[in-house]
Write a protein that holds these residues in place. Sequence first.
Motif, PDB file in Angstrom:
ATOM      1  N   SER A  10      81.090-113.968 -49.035  1.00  0.00           N
ATOM      2  CA  SER A  10      81.902-115.115 -48.612  1.00  0.00           C
ATOM      3  C   SER A  10      82.687-114.821 -47.335  1.00  0.00           C
ATOM      4  CB  SER A  10      82.853-115.539 -49.735  1.00  0.00           C
ATOM      5  OG  SER A  10      83.708-114.470 -50.118  1.00  0.00           O
ATOM      6  N   LEU A  13      80.997-116.300 -44.292  1.00  0.00           N
ATOM      7  CA  LEU A  13      80.892-117.744 -44.103  1.00  0.00           C
ATOM      8  C   LEU A  13      81.877-118.202 -43.023  1.00  0.00           C
ATOM      9  CD1 LEU A  13      80.607-118.932 -47.809  1.00  0.00           C
ATOM     10  CD2 LEU A  13      78.777-118.716 -46.115  1.00  0.00           C
ATOM     11  N   SER A 114      75.868-120.872 -44.428  1.00  0.00           N
ATOM     12  CA  SER A 114      75.711-120.646 -45.864  1.00  0.00           C
ATOM     13  C   SER A 114      74.911-119.381 -46.093  1.00  0.00           C
ATOM     14  CB  SER A 114      75.012-121.840 -46.537  1.00  0.00           C
ATOM     15  OG  SER A 114      73.658-121.930 -46.115  1.00  0.00           O
ATOM     16  N   GLU A 116      72.805-117.712 -49.552  1.00  0.00           N
ATOM     17  CA  GLU A 116      72.418-117.999 -50.927  1.00  0.00           C
ATOM     18  C   GLU A 116      71.340-117.027 -51.385  1.00  0.00           C
ATOM     19  OE1 GLU A 116      70.975-121.802 -53.703  1.00  0.00           O
ATOM     20  OE2 GLU A 116      70.989-121.960 -51.516  1.00  0.00           O
TER      21      GLU A 116
END
Length: 289
Positions: A10, A13, A114, A116
């Motif tokens: 994170s 980001l 993003s 993922e």
Amino acid sequence: MGDAAVQDWSAWLGREQVSHDRLDPALAARWAGTFDLPAPDDGAMPQGIHLCLCTPDAPTADLGEDGHPERSDSADSFFPPVPLPRRMWAASKMQFHAPVAIGAQIERVSRIASIEEKSGRSGTLVFVDVDHRTSADGTLAVTERQTLVYREAAEPDAPLSPSPATGDPFDPAKWDAHHTLVPDPRLLFRYSALTFNTHRIHYDAPYARDVERYRGLVVHGPLMASLLLQLAAREFGDNRLASFGFRAISPAIADEPLHLALRQGDAGIELAAIAADGRECLKARASLT
């Protein structure tokens, strides 16, 4: 990677990187020469030139085995330290706002949108979306979202890919326009030079075969996208597309015929790069201004 190796990225980001370049006449001439195209009469370069601007400039000592800059957890690392060795350009969505002229000063602002992690048939995959805003002489020229995918290493005894398709071969009658070429190692090498791309699957045949288990040198996804943009330009004129998006489906291999195809339908302009055995290598859609 496995569940125990799942990491929190994170902190990456929203991380941004600003790059600068200049579309000088020498670069424009090399780009046109690579694709056997004449120099533009009005100085506005064809769409796709932005892929060769603001290229990576990491020192050679900082490159990983595959030729991409090594990733770390330092504040200077733009990309997250995903512990998977194989990086591929999976997809891209572009919006064209203005042409890029020869001589223009270029600024590109890149942002991690993003990250993922997923599980697929080939193992763990990590997808990273990167948003780019490319301006020429202070005018917004291209916005783009690139999707990169990180994959596990290939097994040493894995079958060479891609496997020949079992479907129907390419049928030009199903398309409004098409062009066939054989991308050879010279074209791949020149495009690697234009983009300062040192991923060895594009120029080092023993590495591509023995390490990443491809049956030959791999044609760059952005190279195929550029060829499809040029097919659209022959049909509609230079700098006529408002949008262009592509998705990589299957590797295209050097020295094998590649069919570039275009057709119009209710959903807009459909384009594809198709191997001689009928495999779709790249799928794309576009719209006109």
